[in-house]
Write a protein that holds these residues in place. Structure first.
Motif, PDB file in Angstrom:
ATOM      1  N   ASN A  90     -16.741  72.277  41.171  1.00  0.00           N
ATOM      2  CA  ASN A  90     -15.668  71.284  41.108  1.00  0.00           C
ATOM      3  C   ASN A  90     -15.690  70.446  42.389  1.00  0.00           C
ATOM      4  O   ASN A  90     -15.544  70.977  43.483  1.00  0.00           O
ATOM      5  N   TYR A  92     -13.527  68.303  43.499  1.00  0.00           N
ATOM      6  CA  TYR A  92     -12.227  67.868  44.003  1.00  0.00           C
ATOM      7  C   TYR A  92     -11.529  68.974  44.777  1.00  0.00           C
ATOM      8  O   TYR A  92     -11.607  70.142  44.422  1.00  0.00           O
ATOM      9  N   ASP A  93     -10.829  68.573  45.822  1.00  0.00           N
ATOM     10  CA  ASP A  93     -10.049  69.492  46.643  1.00  0.00           C
ATOM     11  C   ASP A  93      -8.693  69.701  45.952  1.00  0.00           C
ATOM     12  O   ASP A  93      -7.759  68.921  46.154  1.00  0.00           O
ATOM     13  N   LEU A  97      -4.387  67.643  45.867  1.00  0.00           N
ATOM     14  CA  LEU A  97      -3.978  66.717  44.812  1.00  0.00           C
ATOM     15  C   LEU A  97      -2.459  66.604  44.749  1.00  0.00           C
ATOM     16  O   LEU A  97      -1.741  67.565  45.007  1.00  0.00           O
ATOM     17  N   GLU A 101      -1.705  64.103  39.856  1.00  0.00           N
ATOM     18  CA  GLU A 101      -3.154  64.105  39.694  1.00  0.00           C
ATOM     19  C   GLU A 101      -3.608  65.390  39.006  1.00  0.00           C
ATOM     20  O   GLU A 101      -3.209  66.481  39.397  1.00  0.00           O
ATOM     21  N   VAL A 103      -7.096  67.433  37.038  1.00  0.00           N
ATOM     22  CA  VAL A 103      -8.538  67.490  36.860  1.00  0.00           C
ATOM     23  C   VAL A 103      -8.850  67.955  35.445  1.00  0.00           C
ATOM     24  O   VAL A 103      -8.238  68.894  34.933  1.00  0.00           O
ATOM     25  N   ASP A 129     -11.053  58.926  38.938  1.00  0.00           N
ATOM     26  CA  ASP A 129     -12.311  59.174  39.625  1.00  0.00           C
ATOM     27  C   ASP A 129     -13.082  60.137  38.733  1.00  0.00           C
ATOM     28  O   ASP A 129     -12.490  60.931  38.005  1.00  0.00           O
ATOM     29  N   TYR A 130     -14.388  60.078  38.765  1.00  0.00           N
ATOM     30  CA  TYR A 130     -15.165  61.031  37.990  1.00  0.00           C
ATOM     31  C   TYR A 130     -16.461  61.342  38.730  1.00  0.00           C
ATOM     32  O   TYR A 130     -16.924  60.564  39.567  1.00  0.00           O
ATOM     33  N   ARG A 131     -16.994  62.489  38.426  1.00  0.00           N
ATOM     34  CA  ARG A 131     -18.277  62.918  38.985  1.00  0.00           C
ATOM     35  C   ARG A 131     -19.086  63.534  37.853  1.00  0.00           C
ATOM     36  O   ARG A 131     -18.616  64.469  37.189  1.00  0.00           O
ATOM     37  N   TYR A 138     -16.628  65.679  35.605  1.00  0.00           N
ATOM     38  CA  TYR A 138     -15.344  66.063  36.187  1.00  0.00           C
ATOM     39  C   TYR A 138     -14.521  64.788  36.306  1.00  0.00           C
ATOM     40  O   TYR A 138     -15.005  63.785  36.840  1.00  0.00           O
ATOM     41  N   LEU A 140     -10.884  63.123  37.573  1.00  0.00           N
ATOM     42  CA  LEU A 140      -9.615  63.205  38.292  1.00  0.00           C
ATOM     43  C   LEU A 140      -8.728  62.093  37.744  1.00  0.00           C
ATOM     44  O   LEU A 140      -8.979  60.912  37.986  1.00  0.00           O
ATOM     45  N   ARG A 142      -5.353  60.168  37.678  1.00  0.00           N
ATOM     46  CA  ARG A 142      -4.202  59.916  38.544  1.00  0.00           C
ATOM     47  C   ARG A 142      -2.964  59.505  37.750  1.00  0.00           C
ATOM     48  O   ARG A 142      -1.861  59.550  38.261  1.00  0.00           O
TER      49      ARG A 142
END
Length: 185
Positions: A90, A92-93, A97, A101, A103, A129-131, A138, A140, A142
């Motif tokens: 993952n 994201y932290d 968040l 927010e 995930v 946001d995405y990865r 993944y 994110l 918002r």
């Protein structure tokens, strides 16, 4: 026997493709899978699988679902180890968040071609946001998944692969269920 997680796309959504979880469990058991467990109504199945190639397993499940239900259901499959890796990777932290927010993870039926990956990069925006990581995206969100550009249909169109999305809590729960199944064995 490998522990697998089947993620069914588009069942029990907006009154479409309705299936009860006890019926879903029975279908998986009829295929010879053991210790079948479902989680919530969105089509998450954890089970002990027979030894065979993943593609063969997916085809068997999709064919039996079509036969029993009378409609197509796309199945994306991961092993317990693969799902644990999804959690570990993952990007994201989570503790940082905000409450708004969230995930999500979109599970893809395969790894997209480089051209498709590049095409997806052009859709960066300020809302989400995405990865992309191998066979997962993944996301994110918002402002909520319902307002996200990165729906299953969008990802499927841009990447040329089947996609099904789960929130982070569901992903974590499926890992816990799979680990519990392993400890029973």
């Amino acid at each position: 026997m490998p522990i697998c997680i089947a993620l069914l796309r588009g069942i029990n959504v907006s009154g479409q493709k309705i299936i009860k979880m006890d019926q879903l469990s029975a279908i998986f058991e009829s295929l010879g899978f053991q210790n079948v467990q479902t989680y919530i109504q969105s089509g998450n199945v954890v089970f002990l699988a027979v030894e065979e190639e993943s593609e063969v397993r997916v085809h068997k499940i999709e064919s039996r679902l079509q036969e029993e239900l009378g409609y197509e259901v796309t199945v994306v499959l991961r092993t317990m180890e693969e799902l644990k890796e999804v959690v570990e990777r993952n990007p994201y932290d989570l503790p940082s968040l905000t409450p708004d927010e969230k995930v999500y993870v979109s599970f893809l039926s395969g790894e997209p071609a480089q051209e498709a990956k590049d095409r997806l990069l052009s859709y960066k925006n300020e809302i989400d946001d995405y990865r992309l990581r191998t066979r997962e995206v993944y996301i994110l969100c918002r402002k909520g998944y319902g307002k996200s550009l990165f729906s299953n249909n969008f990802l499927e169109k841009k990447l040329g692969l089947a996609a099904t999305t789960r929130n982070w809590a569901t992903v974590k729960k499926l890992v816990a269920m799979a680990e519990s199944l392993r400890s029973k064995g």
